[in-house]
Design a protein around this motif. Structure first.
Motif, PDB file in Angstrom:
ATOM      1  N   LEU A 135      69.147  -2.226 100.859  1.00 33.82           N
ATOM      2  CA  LEU A 135      69.007  -3.407 101.361  1.00 33.82           C
ATOM      3  C   LEU A 135      67.505  -4.259 100.824  1.00 33.82           C
TER       4      LEU A 135
ATOM      5  N   LYS B 172      67.017  -8.107 101.395  1.00 24.83           N
ATOM      6  CA  LYS B 172      65.989  -8.264 103.070  1.00 24.83           C
ATOM      7  C   LYS B 172      64.876  -7.999 102.596  1.00 24.83           C
TER       8      LYS B 172
ATOM      9  N   ARG C 280      72.942 -14.277  98.388  1.00 26.74           N
ATOM     10  CA  ARG C 280      73.007 -13.149  99.648  1.00 26.74           C
ATOM     11  C   ARG C 280      72.766 -13.031 100.542  1.00 26.74           C
TER      12      ARG C 280
ATOM     13  N   ASP D  40      75.318 -10.253 102.802  1.00 26.47           N
ATOM     14  CA  ASP D  40      73.962  -9.928 104.018  1.00 26.47           C
ATOM     15  C   ASP D  40      75.417  -9.842 105.141  1.00 26.47           C
TER      16      ASP D  40
ATOM     17  N   GLN E  65      77.096  -6.269 106.287  1.00 28.24           N
ATOM     18  CA  GLN E  65      76.985  -5.509 108.058  1.00 28.24           C
ATOM     19  C   GLN E  65      78.113  -4.759 108.725  1.00 28.24           C
TER      20      GLN E  65
END
Length: 381
Positions: A117, A120, A131, A135, A139
């Motif tokens: 990750l 992050k 980004r 993300d 998820q």
């Protein structure tokens, strides 16, 4: 069992360690899963490559989907909308997506691999839109899939820490290194390769794209501190990324710029020759999902200097040398310390590193992956 593998993310020679992970795991998986069928979903860029990799295995079938991974919006559309129906039509029992993202809706159980990750912890490595989209997609994949694979215990804890998935469904499957990675080429052939690349012995080697967290600029600054003390060349292998401006500034501190050589687009033979001919490997990164170059360097018997951060201590173990942070002065001191070690001690360390590296195998990676996939697969009718 019919095991679907989603390779739509793969652009050959563009995704670094993730490509090595996919290709080597697939070959080992095909050798292990002789009673199963691997159903590989490819794109226009990687279809020929993967067919060549797996040509020796009759239990592998291919389905090329109409997309190019380099055109990311189209690839995502095909992955989300076309792949689930194609997978259903060819009757897969489980679908594995090794490249971070997976269909939000699927007609069979799914597993996804989240290698790290990084975005992050280091949001500056990507643009805001890229980004944010990544993300959301990662998820979704973690929540929709029955299992999440990671490539280190560090990455497993990252997935859990950011609450992408509960601990019970996140599995660490460490990467491997090929046994023939340390196979030496004939000396004259190796010398011809080095000469063609412009490499002069002795040299220090680093293999990493120039993302900010890789700290290539700090390694160059460390080399600037050492250049009057050592005769080495610094060889940097990797593509230019968002850390290029810092790299450019650091290069201005080198009084003999010809001693820093930057290379990219190397063949497997060329890269292996560099590993085998180098005197030391340095990776000043502060974030790695696994850190494959570290285990590759240890496999060929190189002393490795890296950072006590992320997965690197997990991968380097007691066989690597560490700095607490990638500050140029600390890197320079550690590199100098290792270069001054007696030859007998370096030989002992080389044997220790090779023994440690031999515990990281693609057969283990494939076996652990198959175990997870079988545990979530739907019962065959």
């Amino acid at each position: 069992m019919r095991i679907g593998i989603n390779t739509l993310f793969l652009v050959p020679s563009d995704v670094g360690g993730t490509e090595v992970y996919l290709r080597e795991t697939l070959k080992a998986m095909a050798a292990l899963a002789s009673g199963d069928t691997l159903v590989v979903f490819t794109n226009r860029e990687n279809d020929d490559l993967l067919r060549a990799d797996l040509a020796a295995f009759p239990q592998v079938e291919f389905h090329q989907l109409p997309c190019q991974a380099a055109t990311r919006p189209l690839r995502i559309l095909v992955e989300q909308c076309l792949l689930p129906f194609t997978a259903r039509n060819v009757r897969v029992d489980v679908l594995w997506s090794p490249g971070y993202t997976a269909p939000a809706v699927c007609f069979s159980p799914q597993a996804v691999t989240v290698c790290d990750l990084q975005y992050k912890s280091y949001p500056e490595d990507m643009g805001w839109l890229e980004r944010t989209a990544l993300d959301v997609l990662v998820q979704i994949a973690c929540r929709c899939c029955q299992a999440v694979l990671t490539i280190s215990e560090f990455s497993r804890q990252e997935v859990i820490r950011y609450d992408f998935a509960k601990a019970a469904k996140v599995h660490a499957t460490l990467l491997g290194v090929s046994n023939d990675f340390a196979q030496n080429w004939p000396e004259d052939q190796a010398e011809n390769i080095l000469r063609r690349l412009g490499v002069h012995r002795p040299f220090l080697l680093c293999v990493a794209h120039s993302y900010p967290h890789k700290n290539i600029d700090k390694l160059i600054e460390a080399f600037a501190l050492l250049q009057g003390e050592i005769p080495h060349q610094l060889v940097l292998v990797g593509k230019g990324r968002r850390g290029e401006e810092a790299v450019r500034k650091s290069l201005l501190k080198i009084t003999q710029p010809e001693r820093v050589l930057r290379l990219q687009g190397l063949s497997e033979q060329e890269l292996r020759t560099l590993y085998q001919a180098a005197e030391m490997f340095v990776l000043p990164s502060t974030y790695e999902g696994f850190g494959l170059p570290v285990i590759e360097a240890l496999q060929v018997g190189l002393p490795v200097v890296t950072v006590q951060a992320a997965s690197l201590p997990e991968v380097g173990g007691k066989a690597a040398f560490y700095v607490p942070e990638p500050e140029p002065k600390l890197l320079a001191e550690k590199i100098s310390e290792v270069l001054r070690l007696p030859q007998q001690e370096l030989r002992r360390l080389a044997e220790q590193g090779q023994k440690w590296a031999s515990t990281f195998t693609w057969v283990r990676t494939a076996a652990q992956t198959l175990q997870v996939l079988r545990s979530i697969a739907k019962p065959q009718s």
